[in-house]
Write an enzyme that holds these catalytic residues in place. Structure first.
Site: not given
Ligand code: BGC
Length: 859
Positions: A261
Site C-alpha cells: 500500500d
Molecule cells: C490506500 C489504497 C490505495 C492507495 C493508492 C492508499 O492510501 O490505502 O487502497 O490504493 O492509497 O491510492
C-alpha cells in the site's frame, strides 16, 4: 419490471439521447477482450532476456514506483512505465468517471453475474484512461460497523466475498487490465491503521480473513495483490513471512506482483526478503542505498531481486503491455452502457429493511406533494471518502431521481434540514468569552499565553498543513447557559492528525485520538432551563495553526423551519440521512451514531408526518434507536453510485422490487457487535518499533498498538446464530414487495452416507414467488457441523443463488457443496479438515430464517 435508463420515461436521457446511446453502446461492445495469455515459454524467455540486460541498480529501480501512480520505466529494455488507478467504485484517475454501486452495495446484490459485469465495465473504463493496474477490489472483512472503509469492501462473510471477488477480477482482467486485490491482510479498521498489530490465531485467519484473498488468487487468478499498512502478528504486512511467502506465494502459488500500500513499507531488507515485489508509491526503503550493501553483504540475495523483477516483467508481458497501447480507442470515456451498469448495481443492491403497513411501494397518482429532506438528498452521495472516491459524471441525487420519476404533476419539496457545520461553530452562543490558552508543551504544562474570543471555529476542510516543529497544546475554556430545557448537541471537528478531548463539567464526552484522519463527533446533552455548564477542549494540533471547531446548539433550534412546514404539508416524506465522504472514508473510523444532527432531524420529521421513509446512506449498520420505532420505512441504499437517485426512486415507487439483502448484520449498538471488546488496541500494551533509515526519513520509532482479534470466528452472523441472540436485522435479510416460499429440499439423507467424491454434495430445492409482483429472492444455504471435534460457528454460509421469479413462478435451485463447505481449519494439523459425522443443511432467506433443513452424514 426491469428498469433501464433508456426505458425510464422520465429519464434524463429521454428523446434526443437515444441515437447517441445506441452509437455508444455499439462502440462499447467493440472493446476487444484482451484476456491475459497464460504463462508460456516465450513469455518466460522474453522476461529472462530482459532481466539479463539489466544491471543490479536498474533491477532495484524497477521494484519501486514513481510519480505516485506508475511503475518505473527502463528505456534500455524498451520498458515503459505503467499506470495505476483506484479502483473499487470507479476508475478515478484524473477526471470524471462512471461511479458504480460497488463495494458493500455489490455485496448486497448477491449477484455473481453483476460482479462480472461491474468488473468488465471497470476494466473498460481503465482502458479508456490508459490504466494498466486497477487498485481493487478491496475484500477486507467487515468486522465492525465503524470501520471507515467497509463501504469499499464487501461483506462480513468470507464465502460471499469469495464468490463475488472472483467474477469481479475475471471481468476486469478480461479487458486487459490487472486487478489488485487488497488490503492483504487483516486491515479491518481505519482507526490507527498505520500503527496497529492485528493479532489473530491461524484458524481465525484461515476461516474468516483470508478466504477472499485465497479465492482471488487461486480461482480468480488475480495478477496483483496489495499489502496493507498494519502489522499482522508482529510483522508488518509488507514484510510478513507467513502471509507473503508461506501462504500467498507458497500454498496459493501466486505468480503475480505483490505491491505495498502507499507508504506501507517499513524496512527495505525485511520487505525484500519477505515477499514484497513492488514498493509504492516510491522506493523509500527498497532502494539501491539500502539494498546494494545488503546484497553485497549477503543479507539479501540477488536472486530475490531477480524474482521480483521477473514477476513484474512476466505479468506485464502476459498482458501485452509492451506490445500495445493500453488506451483502447474503442471504449468510451463517458459510456451510456456503463451508466446502465451503475444503475443495475443500485437497483439490485437497495435493501428494504422495514415496511410497516406496506407504505411502500408509493403510488405517484395518489401523491400531490412529496418532501425530500436531509443532508444526503442532494447533492448525490455516490461513494464514501478517500482513495476510492471517484468524481462521477452528473450523479443523480435522490431529489432529482424522485422528481424525474413523479413528473410535473407531483409537487417536490426539498430542504437539507440541517445547517452547515461551520454555522454551528460560528453561531454558538457561549456564555461570555471563550478563553484560549496556548502552552508551549504538548501536554498543557507550563505557562500559557491566553486570549479571549467569541467562538471556536477554526475548523478547515484540508487535512494537512505545514509541519509545526514547536511543541504546542491549546486549551479552550468556555461556559454555556441553556436558555430552555431540552436536548443540546455538542459538535466538534478537527483536521488530520489533530487530537483532542472535550470535557463537560470535568467529564470527557468527546475524544479524537486517531493518528490519521478525523470525522466530526457529536454528543447529546440533556440540559435544564438556565443550566450552565463548563466546556473545556484540550486540543493538540498536528500542524501549524489551529483547526478545531466546537459548537453547542439546542437541537430543536438546529432543525430548519422548513422541515416542520414541508413535513406536515407533504403526503409523504423521504428523509435521506447517513454518511458521505467527509464522515465515512479512508484514514478514520466513522461514528456508529448518524452524523451530527440527523437523529434530531429524523425525530422532527417523524413527529410531523407518519408517512416518513428513511433512506440510509452508509457502509453498514448505524444507531437507529432514536427514530426507527417512529417511522414506517427504512431503506438501506448503502453508497449507490452515480445512478443512485434513479434507482432509489424506482424502488420507492415499485418500478423495481427491492432485491438487495444485507451483506452485514445490522447491530443495534456498536457495543453489542462481537468485535467491540477487542477492537481498539489493548490499553497500556503498546510497543515501540524501530524503523530503519529510509530515503526521506532518519531512523525513528513508532508506537504500535495491539489489536487482539479475540472475537475469533464470531464475526457478524456467526456470533449471533451461535449465541442465539438477535441483531436488529440479520445478515442476508431484506424485504420485497412480493413473497417467496421455499420447498422440496433434496439432500443426501442422514442414513445414506454422503461422500464428497467425485463431485461434492448436491443439494436442491424450489423457490416460488407466492405474491402478485415479479421479484428476486436470494436463496441462502447455511451448513452446521454439530458433531465437529472443534467448536464451530452455529451456521456458515456455503451457498446462495439469486432467483428472479414472476408471480406464481417456481424455480428449482441446485447447489453443489465441495469439501471446503464442510471443513474447518485444524489448528494442530495446520490443514483443512472434515470431522466425519452429522451435518445440517439449512436453506432460507436470511441467516436467521431458514425454513428448510436436512441432516446428512459424511464419512
Ligand atoms: C490506500 C489504497 C490505495 C492507495 C493508492 C492508499 O492510501 O490505502 O487502497 O490504493 O492509497 O491510492
Amino acid at each position: 419490471m426491469k428498469t433501464t435508463l433508456k426505458s425510464s420515461a422520465q429519464s434524463i436521457f429521454h428523446c434526443a439521447a437515444i441515437l447517441l446511446c445506441a452509437a455508444l453502446v455499439v462502440a462499447a461492445s467493440a472493446v476487444v477482450a484482451q484476456a491475459p495469455a497464460p504463462d508460456s515459454p516465450e513469455i518466460e524467455a522474453k522476461a529472462q532476456a530482459m532481466l539479463q540486460k539489466l544491471t543490479l541498480e536498474q533491477k532495484i529501480e524497477l521494484i519501486g514506483g514513481v510519480d505516485s501512480m506508475f511503475t518505473h520505466a527502463e528505456p534500455s529494455i524498451d520498458l515503459p512505465r505503467f499506470k495505476m488507478s483506484d479502483a473499487s467504485v470507479g476508475v478515478r484517475t484524473w477526471g470524471p468517471t462512471t461511479a458504480y454501486a460497488g463495494g458493500v452495495m455489490l455485496a448486497a446484490t448477491w449477484d455473481r453475474d453483476f460482479a462480472r459485469k461491474l468488473g468488465e465495465s471497470l476494466g473498460g473504463d481503465a482502458r479508456a484512461r490508459s490504466v494498466n493496474f486497477l487498485l481493487g477490489p478491496g475484500v477486507n472483512i467487515a468486522r465492525s460497523p465503524v470501520a471507515g472503509r467497509n463501504f469499499e469492501y464487501l461483506s462480513e462473510d468470507p464465502f460471499l466475498n469469495s464468490q463475488l471477488v472472483v467474477p469481479w477480477i475475471e471481468g476486469v482482467q478480461s479487458k486487459g487490465v490487472i486487478a489488485t486485490v487488497k488490503h492483504y491482510a487483516l486491515n479491518n479498521q481505519e482507526y490507527s491503521r498505520h500503527d496497529t498489530d492485528s493479532e489473530a490465531d491461524e484458524r481465525t485467519m484461515r476461516e474468516i480473513y483470508l478466504p477472499a484473498f485465497e479465492a482471488a488468487v487461486t480461482k480468480g487468478h488475480v495478477d496483483a495483490v496489495m499489502n496493507s499498512y498494519n502489522e499482522i502478528n508482529g510483522q508488518h504486512a509488507t514484510q510478513n513471512e507467513f502471509l507473503n511467502l508461506k501462504v500467498l506465494k507458497g500454498e496459493w502459488e501466486f505468480k503475480g506482483v505483490l505491491m505495498s500500500d502507499w507508504d506501507a513499507t517499513y524496512d527495505g531488507i525485511a520487505a525484500a526478503n519477505n515477499g514484497l515485489d513492488l514498493e509504492m508509491p516510491s522506493p523509500r526503503f527498497m532502494n539501491a542505498k539500502t539494498l546494494m550493501p545488503a546484497i553485497k553483504g549477503g543479507a539479501v540475495k540477488e536472486s530475490t531481486i531477480d524474482d521480483k523483477v521477473l514477476r513484474l516483467l512476466r505479468t506485464e508481458l502476459r498482458y501485452g503491455f509492451t506490445e500495445r497501447p493500453q488506451f483502447d480507442p474503442s471504449v468510451s470515456t463517458y459510456s451510456v452502457a456503463d451508466r446502465e451498469v451503475a444503475l443495475q448495481g443500485a437497483l439490485e443492491g437497495i435493501t428494504l429493511l422495514k415496511n410497516e403497513g406496506n407504505v411502500l411501494p408509493l403510488d405517484a397518482s395518489k401523491i400531490k406533494t412529496i418532501a425530500v429532506i436531509g443532508p444526503d438528498a442532494w447533492p448525490a452521495v455516490p461513494g464514501g471518502g478517500g482513495s476510492s472516491q471517484a468524481t462521477s459524471f452528473e450523479p443523480v441525487s435522490i431529489v432529482t431521481g424522485i422528481a424525474n420519476l413523479v413528473g410535473p404533476d407531483v409537487h417536490v419539496l426539498y430542504t437539507r434540514g440541517l445547517p452547515e457545520m461551520m454555522e454551528i461553530f460560528g453561531n454558538t452562543n457561549w456564555n461570555g468569552p471563550v478563553k484560549e490558552s496556548t502552552y508551549s508543551s504538548r501536554d498543557f504544562s507550563g505557562s500559557a499565553a491566553t486570549q479571549n474570543q467569541g467562538r471556536i471555529a477554526d475548523y478547515k476542510e484540508e487535512w494537512w498543513g505545514p509541519a509545526d516543529k514547536t511543541p504546542r497544546s491549546i486549551r479552550y475554556t468556555a461556559s454555556y447557559k441553556a436558555a430552555t430545557a431540552g436536548k443540546y448537541m455538542l459538535l466538534s471537528a478537527a483536521s488530520g492528525g489533530d487530537k483532542y478531548v472535550i470535557k463537560v463539567d470535568g467529564k470527557p464526552v468527546l475524544e479524537q485520538t486517531q493518528a490519521e484522519g478525523q470525522v466530526p463527533e457529536s454528543t447529546t446533552l440533556d440540559l435544564n432551563a438556565g443550566q450552565t455548564i463548563e466546556v473545556i477542549a484540550d486540543y493538540k494540533p498536528a500542524f501549524m495553526g489551529k483547526r478545531l471547531g466546537l459548537g453547542l446548539v439546542n437541537e430543536s433550534d438546529m432543525i430548519s423551519e422548513e422541515v416542520k412546514k414541508f413535513a406536515s404539508t407533504a403526503d409523504v416524506v423521504v428523509v435521506s440521512v447517513g454518511y458521505g465522504p467527509g464522515t465515512e472514508g479512508e484514514g478514520a473510523d466513522r461514528t456508529f451514531t448518524l452524523p451530527w444532527g440527523q437523529d434530531a432531524l429524523l425525530e422532527a420529521v417523524a413527529a410531523a408526518n407518519s408517512h416518513t421513509i428513511v433512506a440510509l446512506t452508509a457502509g453498514g449498520a448505524v444507531d437507529t434507536h432514536r427514530w426507527l420505532d417512529h417511522v414506517p420505512v427504512l431503506l438501506d441504499n448503502y453508497y449507490p453510485g452515480q445512478e443512485g437517485g434513479t434507482a432509489i426512486a424506482d424502488v420507492l415507487f415499485g418500478k423495481h422490487d427491492p432485491e438487495g439483502r444485507l451483506p452485514v448484520s445490522f447491530d443495534r449498538t456498536w457495543e453489542e457487535n462481537p468485535s467491540y471488546p477487542f477492537y481498539y488496541p489493548i490499553k497500556g500494551a503498546d510497543t515501540v518499533l524501530h524503523v530503519p533509515q529510509s530515503a526521506d526519513q532518519p531512523p525513528h520509532d513508532i508506537t504500535i498498538g495491539h489489536v487482539k482479534y479475540g472475537d475469533k470466528l464470531m464475526v457478524g452472523y456467526r456470533y449471533w446464530t451461535t449465541t442465539g441472540k438477535h441483531p436488529l436485522f440479520p445478515f442476508g435479510f431484506g424485504l420485497s414487495y412480493t413473497t417467496f416460499s421455499f420447498a422440496n429440499l433434496k439432500a443426501p439423507s442422514l442414513a445414506e452416507i454422503g461422500t464428497l467424491e467425485p463431485k461434492g454434495v448436491e443439494v436442491s430445492f424450489d423457490v416460488t414467488n407466492t405474491g402478485k409482483t415479479s421479484g428476486a429472492e436470494v436463496a441462502q444455504l447455511y451448513v452446521s457441523d454439530p458433531s465437529a471435534k472443534a467448536q464451530r460457528p452455529e451456521r456458515e454460509l456455503k451457498g446462495f443463488e439469486k432467483v428472479r421469479l414472476a408471480p406464481g413462478e417456481t424455480k428449482h435451485v441446485s447447489i453443489t457443496l465441495d469439501s471446503r463447505a464442510f471443513s474447518y481449519w485444524d489448528e494442530a494439523g495446520h490443514k483443512w479438515t472434515i470431522d466425519p459425522g452429522k451435518f445440517t443443511i439449512r436453506v432460507g432467506d436470511s441467516s436467521e430464517d431458514t425454513p428448510l433443513s436436512s441432516d446428512l452424514t459424511l464419512q
